[in-house]
Scaffold this motif. Structure first.
Motif, PDB file in Angstrom:
ATOM      1  N   THR A  99      57.601  34.763  15.804  1.00  0.00           N
ATOM      2  CA  THR A  99      58.267  35.325  14.633  1.00  0.00           C
ATOM      3  C   THR A  99      57.280  35.668  13.523  1.00  0.00           C
ATOM      4  O   THR A  99      57.674  36.175  12.478  1.00  0.00           O
ATOM      5  N   LEU A 100      55.995  35.341  13.713  1.00  0.00           N
ATOM      6  CA  LEU A 100      54.988  35.664  12.689  1.00  0.00           C
ATOM      7  C   LEU A 100      54.558  37.124  12.834  1.00  0.00           C
ATOM      8  O   LEU A 100      54.736  37.732  13.875  1.00  0.00           O
ATOM      9  N   PHE A 101      53.988  37.684  11.763  1.00  0.00           N
ATOM     10  CA  PHE A 101      53.346  39.000  11.882  1.00  0.00           C
ATOM     11  C   PHE A 101      51.929  38.905  11.331  1.00  0.00           C
ATOM     12  O   PHE A 101      51.786  38.610  10.161  1.00  0.00           O
ATOM     13  N   ILE A 103      52.025  38.342  15.537  1.00  0.00           N
ATOM     14  CA  ILE A 103      52.468  37.184  16.299  1.00  0.00           C
ATOM     15  C   ILE A 103      51.275  36.288  16.612  1.00  0.00           C
ATOM     16  O   ILE A 103      50.132  36.739  16.646  1.00  0.00           O
ATOM     17  N   ALA A 104      51.541  34.993  16.792  1.00  0.00           N
ATOM     18  CA  ALA A 104      50.479  34.072  17.215  1.00  0.00           C
ATOM     19  C   ALA A 104      50.385  34.169  18.735  1.00  0.00           C
ATOM     20  O   ALA A 104      51.365  33.889  19.421  1.00  0.00           O
ATOM     21  N   PRO A 105      49.231  34.583  19.272  1.00  0.00           N
ATOM     22  CA  PRO A 105      49.148  34.730  20.727  1.00  0.00           C
ATOM     23  C   PRO A 105      49.308  33.383  21.428  1.00  0.00           C
ATOM     24  O   PRO A 105      48.846  32.357  20.914  1.00  0.00           O
ATOM     25  N   GLU A 125      32.973  32.697  18.939  1.00  0.00           N
ATOM     26  CA  GLU A 125      33.948  33.547  18.260  1.00  0.00           C
ATOM     27  C   GLU A 125      35.220  32.744  17.957  1.00  0.00           C
ATOM     28  O   GLU A 125      35.766  32.795  16.846  1.00  0.00           O
ATOM     29  N   THR A 126      35.676  31.967  18.941  1.00  0.00           N
ATOM     30  CA  THR A 126      36.866  31.136  18.730  1.00  0.00           C
ATOM     31  C   THR A 126      36.578  30.089  17.649  1.00  0.00           C
ATOM     32  O   THR A 126      37.396  29.860  16.754  1.00  0.00           O
ATOM     33  N   TYR A 127      35.389  29.484  17.717  1.00  0.00           N
ATOM     34  CA  TYR A 127      34.993  28.516  16.688  1.00  0.00           C
ATOM     35  C   TYR A 127      35.073  29.144  15.304  1.00  0.00           C
ATOM     36  O   TYR A 127      35.610  28.565  14.363  1.00  0.00           O
TER      37      TYR A 127
HETATM   38  C1  HEC Z   1      50.978  28.509  11.460  1.00  0.00           C
HETATM   39  C2  HEC Z   1      50.698  29.072  12.753  1.00  0.00           C
HETATM   40  C3  HEC Z   1      49.333  28.818  13.353  1.00  0.00           C
HETATM   41  C4  HEC Z   1      48.712  27.618  13.578  1.00  0.00           C
HETATM   42  C5  HEC Z   1      49.212  26.213  13.228  1.00  0.00           C
HETATM   43  C6  HEC Z   1      47.475  27.929  14.273  1.00  0.00           C
HETATM   44  N1  HEC Z   1      47.358  29.280  14.452  1.00  0.00           N
HETATM   45 FE1  HEC Z   1      45.886  30.238  15.458  1.00  0.00          FE
HETATM   46  N2  HEC Z   1      46.704  32.048  15.014  1.00  0.00           N
HETATM   47  C7  HEC Z   1      47.910  32.215  14.363  1.00  0.00           C
HETATM   48  C8  HEC Z   1      48.186  33.637  14.280  1.00  0.00           C
HETATM   49  C9  HEC Z   1      49.395  34.269  13.634  1.00  0.00           C
HETATM   50  C10 HEC Z   1      47.122  34.299  14.920  1.00  0.00           C
HETATM   51  C11 HEC Z   1      46.966  35.813  15.139  1.00  0.00           C
HETATM   52  C12 HEC Z   1      46.066  36.382  14.079  1.00  0.00           C
HETATM   53  C13 HEC Z   1      45.736  37.845  14.349  1.00  0.00           C
HETATM   54  O1  HEC Z   1      46.468  38.530  15.060  1.00  0.00           O
HETATM   55  O2  HEC Z   1      44.695  38.300  13.858  1.00  0.00           O
HETATM   56  C14 HEC Z   1      46.210  33.261  15.368  1.00  0.00           C
HETATM   57  C15 HEC Z   1      45.032  33.529  16.043  1.00  0.00           C
HETATM   58  C16 HEC Z   1      44.255  32.553  16.654  1.00  0.00           C
HETATM   59  C17 HEC Z   1      43.122  32.819  17.511  1.00  0.00           C
HETATM   60  C18 HEC Z   1      42.605  34.194  17.891  1.00  0.00           C
HETATM   61  C19 HEC Z   1      43.393  34.706  19.054  1.00  0.00           C
HETATM   62  C20 HEC Z   1      42.890  35.998  19.625  1.00  0.00           C
HETATM   63  O3  HEC Z   1      43.584  36.580  20.491  1.00  0.00           O
HETATM   64  O4  HEC Z   1      41.822  36.459  19.227  1.00  0.00           O
HETATM   65  C21 HEC Z   1      42.641  31.605  17.927  1.00  0.00           C
HETATM   66  C22 HEC Z   1      41.471  31.363  18.859  1.00  0.00           C
HETATM   67  C23 HEC Z   1      43.460  30.579  17.303  1.00  0.00           C
HETATM   68  N3  HEC Z   1      44.428  31.202  16.539  1.00  0.00           N
HETATM   69  C24 HEC Z   1      43.265  29.234  17.468  1.00  0.00           C
HETATM   70  C25 HEC Z   1      43.997  28.256  16.809  1.00  0.00           C
HETATM   71  C26 HEC Z   1      43.695  26.830  16.884  1.00  0.00           C
HETATM   72  C27 HEC Z   1      42.599  26.215  17.717  1.00  0.00           C
HETATM   73  C28 HEC Z   1      44.605  26.192  16.070  1.00  0.00           C
HETATM   74  C29 HEC Z   1      44.686  24.724  15.765  1.00  0.00           C
HETATM   75  C30 HEC Z   1      43.478  24.046  15.342  1.00  0.00           C
HETATM   76  C31 HEC Z   1      45.479  27.228  15.512  1.00  0.00           C
HETATM   77  N4  HEC Z   1      45.077  28.461  15.972  1.00  0.00           N
HETATM   78  C32 HEC Z   1      46.567  26.987  14.691  1.00  0.00           C
HETATM   79  C33 HEC Z   1      48.737  31.219  13.876  1.00  0.00           C
HETATM   80  C34 HEC Z   1      48.475  29.865  13.908  1.00  0.00           C
END
Ligand code: HEC
Length: 175
Positions: A99-101, A103-105, A125-127
């Motif tokens: 539901t986010l924009f 979306i959280a993958p 990159e993930t770090y």
């Molecule tokens: C409140 C919701 C939320 C939480 C909690 C959250 N994330 Fe995310 N995350 C997102 C969203 C939304 C995106 C997409 C951002 C975008 O499209 O640029 C994202 C993107 C990412 C990506 C990049 C994905 C890609 O395809 O490049 C990584 C890696 C990631 N998150 C890791 C984590 C990790 C590890 C944690 C916990 C330590 C975490 N996230 C917690 C919402 C969240």
């Protein structure tokens, strides 16, 4: 000289008109501001070009800690605690993430291109993304709530999302 002066005045007038047009579009043109709105043309590109460039400049080349069972298990507990609510597990996608924009993958599921989560991205990159967050998205920055070691533990875990994991980690992420 007179000619140059005229050109400059025309140029400034044009610039002012452009700024006014941009202001009018923002104030009355209904640009998308709701999460449920459709993205505007090039929105994804405008956001991703500077993000990629920045990450490319700043990301570390390799993890300073090894992918031992202990580090992966610790990464999985952190994931369960901090990330799963938005990014889901292998057996249960996150309901709120959708539901986010943007979306959280879902980070444990095979995407249309055959890649599981972010296992095709360099771990540095993930770090970077976990540490700094991604602006104007729901992705938080964890630089204040996780230690350096913890940031790497969860990043290493995600980089191995397509590989066998130690039992504890496997169980925690739902497979
Ligand atoms: C409140 C919701 C939320 C939480 C909690 C959250 N994330 Fe995310 N995350 C997102 C969203 C939304 C995106 C997409 C951002 C975008 O499209 O640029 C994202 C993107 C990412 C990506 C990049 C994905 C890609 O395809 O490049 C990584 C890696 C990631 N998150 C890791 C984590 C990790 C590890 C944690 C916990 C330590 C975490 N996230 C917690 C919402 C969240």
């Amino acid at each position: 000289m007179r000619h140059l002066h005229r050109t400059l005045v025309d140029f400034l007038a044009g610039l002012l008109l452009l700024l006014l047009a941009i202001y009018l579009y923002l104030a009355f043109g209904n640009p998308p501001v709701a999460t449920a709105d459709k993205p505007f043309p090039l929105e994804k590109k405008i956001a991703s070009i500077p993000l990629k460039a920045r990450i490319h400049r700043e990301m570390p080349a390799a993890s300073p800690i090894p992918a031992t069972d202990d580090n992966l298990n610790a990464g999985a507990s952190l994931y369960e605690d901090k990330c799963e609510s938005c990014h889901g597990t292998a057996d249960e996608p996150s309901a709120v993430g959708r539901t986010l924009f943007p979306i959280a993958p879902q980070l444990w599921i095979k995407h249309a291109n055959g890649v599981v989560g972010v296992s095709d991205d360099p771990v540095g990159e993930t770090y970077w993304k976990v540490k700094n967050g991604i602006r104007l998205t729901g992705m938080p920055a964890y630089s204040k709530s996780l230690s350096e070691i913890q940031l790497w533990q969860v990043s290493l875990l995600l980089s191995m999302a397509d590989k066998p994991l130690p039992d504890d980690a496997s169980h925690t992420i739902g497979r």
